[in-house]
Design an enzyme around this catalytic site. Sequence first.
Site, short mmCIF file in Angstrom:
data_model
loop_
_atom_site.label_atom_id
_atom_site.label_comp_id
_atom_site.label_asym_id
_atom_site.label_seq_id
_atom_site.Cartn_x
_atom_site.Cartn_y
_atom_site.Cartn_z
N CYS B 85 3.90 -7.53 16.55
CA CYS B 85 4.64 -7.80 17.77
C CYS B 85 4.49 -9.27 18.12
CB CYS B 85 4.12 -6.94 18.91
SG CYS B 85 2.42 -7.31 19.27
N ASP B 490 11.87 9.24 -8.95
CA ASP B 490 10.58 8.97 -9.53
C ASP B 490 9.62 9.95 -8.84
OD1 ASP B 490 8.26 7.57 -10.54
OD2 ASP B 490 8.07 6.77 -8.52
N ASP B 682 9.57 3.79 -6.34
CA ASP B 682 8.75 2.88 -5.54
C ASP B 682 7.89 1.94 -6.37
OD1 ASP B 682 6.95 4.82 -6.42
OD2 ASP B 682 5.58 4.28 -4.80
N ASP B 686 9.30 1.29 -11.78
CA ASP B 686 10.66 1.73 -11.48
C ASP B 686 11.61 0.56 -11.29
OD1 ASP B 686 9.98 4.47 -11.33
OD2 ASP B 686 9.08 4.09 -9.38
#
Lengths: 53, 786
Positions: B85, B490, B682, B686
């Site tokens: 933030c 995957d 992920d 991949d």
Amino acid sequence: MTVLIFLIPITLALGLLGLGCFLWSLKNKQYEDLQGAANRILFDDLAENQDKK
Amino acid sequence: MVKFCLHCGENTKVETEDFCCLGCSAAYKIVGKFGFQNYYKLRQINSSVRKIKPEISEEIDVAEFTSREKDGSNSVSLIVQGLHCAACIWLIESILKKQKSVVAARINLSKKTLFLRWTGDAKTGNDLVHLIHEIGYKLLPFDAEILNSADKKYSDSILQALAVAGFGVGNVMLMSYSLWFADLNEMGRESRNLLHLFSSLISLPVIIFSARPFFASAWRSTKQGFPNMDLAISIAIFLACAVSLLQTLRGGTHVYFDSAVMLIFFLLIGRYLDLKARKKAFTIASEFTLLSASFGRVEENSKIKILPTKQLKEGMILVVAVGEKIAADGIIIEGKSEIDSALISGETLPKKVAQGSEVFAGTINLAAPLKIKITKAANKSLLSEIIRLSEEAENKKNHYIRISDYLSKFYTPAVHILALGTFIFWLKSGWENALMNATAVLIITCPCALALAVPIVQTIVISNFIRKGILLKSGEALEKLRNIDLVVFDKTGSLTIGSPRLVEIFLLQKNEKILPTNTQKNYYLKLAATLAAKSRHPISKAILESFEGQLETLQVQEYQGLGLESNFENKVLKLGRKSFCQLKNNFEFDQNKLTCFAKFGEDELVFLFEDALKLDAKNTIEALKKMGKKIILLSGDAKNSVENIAKKLQISEFYFEQTPLSKVQFLEKLKAKNQKFIMVGDGLNDAPALALAHVSISFSKASDISQNIADVVICGEKLTPIIELINSAAKAISLMKQNLLIALLYNLFAVPYAMAGHVVPLIAAIAMSSSSLLVLFNSLRINSAK
């Protein structure tokens, strides 16, 4: 109607002024981080107080 | 009572402790030392962002990324991970500004980058970076040139052109308004000529400046032999200007300056929205520079030297501490340990390695220090091989023809033929009149609404998705999602959570396993978690995560690669390998599951772990099947665990032990059969497959490269957004088509008028703006349609 010869250039000058300001701010990277600018304002006071300590 | 770490906000598990780890406690002290305790009151922790927790970080050297400023100071741009933030910005900037050497420190929250300028050498810079690392943020240097890429310059130039065109439209309209509504008797010939003159004075410079993007694109496409819509636009603008200038000089009735400027203004809006919808922040290449910013510790003549990954050569001896990333491919020559290779191969469980085992760059050493002999220089390692493969795949991707491009192929010639026909038809009433009418046809058919139709919908849909935590990185993905035949998943990290979870605890008695009672279970889990809290092994983390409540305070001894030991109420507690716990019972266990043993006094226990499915995995797969999509599971993991998952989810087609290359080959075969597929993945392994896929989806927890390549990144652990994505895409496409239809219908009505010579500038202006507004309002319906 001769007044137009003065009025139109005046409008144009004002318009150009606005345009110039916008282009300046664009060049000055004012629009790079809109999200940050919105959040930063919340901490301006705090930063000042911190400096005074 | 559950207590949260004062620094990172994680459950501390021990009531008497204020912090979850030593790192956080140290970070808290640093923040306090600089007088920024207020930070903890003001911040808001965002659960989807990386925790503000100091890690044993790889050493980072900014030297290669620094550039010298005019005043002799150095500067570097860094990516910041863990920004939650505004308080985080404030903390980092303020702490840096308190350092004497810092000249400037500014964070860009939108891009999550930090610009740092300091006086002194690179070492001072490294110290500054280290300081921020110690508070718990992660900084990665990158080449600042990336931010000034051609894309960025183009988008800036479009914005400039848009501003100038906006100015032009506003001011020309001032003249045009009086020209449209006052006739010659009221105004007088001189006034009219004056207004025409002023119109041309405003318009011509504006057009020359703002229409450059169209002229450039038209010129490029014509040179390549495929004239695009920009050619039609350029011709219309050019003719309108030429005709109007002629009329102005000769004191004629009508000028089309206002139409031309308005046209450019609307088109630029469309162009700008399109650009915003399409832009990708970072390229794969830039990600590679980030990766190569890491370091390896090399032993030379019994001295340790720190070298950047790039300089690692074959034959060097690499020393890897516990918790460190291995910097190059090699063979272990000393030490026994466990390696987390989830990122590279997609395997969930840590792999045991010993002298002689092969290890790869990018994997993490978990248990004990290792000495590795490098077998491949860093630029030939498996990691860079994967990156190279991804780049290749991305280049191979067929160029997708977007709906609007497809349309323009027919539209442009049609319009030109109509205009030419009009010119020939009106020639008998004089060439000047004929040219006026032909220009009117070109102006009225100029694809304003057409150019707005698609980008407006894309922009609205993309911003809607962002609010739901789905990052759509390119508007094209939306169009491509509409006719997908199959979805390739995957396993690890995509269908499953990606780290082991505790599933069962058994008590061993007389070579049999029995389920403990609930009170027993809680008691054992508490002891196990107390031990596990001191270790960073994935299994220890899993035990700790499954325990809710407070821990005992015990002195725990860790035996690297073996287990943990402690004393409690005069009992010896042991947790770890079977041999380490010295169990008396013998029992065979499910090979699919990972096991961990414990001996608490005389009680012997076994803990079973599994890489659990994501909660909504089953529902998502079922829903996808209902939509008529075929599902394929493509995993790098071993046969057993892949089979197990496939059975649970009722996926009939699955492949195991796939390497990054075999994944790509498999997908290329699908592509050759003209199948359109989504790839969900992920891991680093991949990445090439993601690059090749029609549409690729990744997760916010995925490796950085996968996230960069993917068209869509989903925040959190949910899979249902995939369904939502497909549904919304269908809706968005139908809206785009409606928009295009509206635009075409408008042309169908307006063209005959223009050809008949009835379109004066006023009508052209009304037609143009009203059709654009109609398209805009129709696009806004996507918000109410839900």
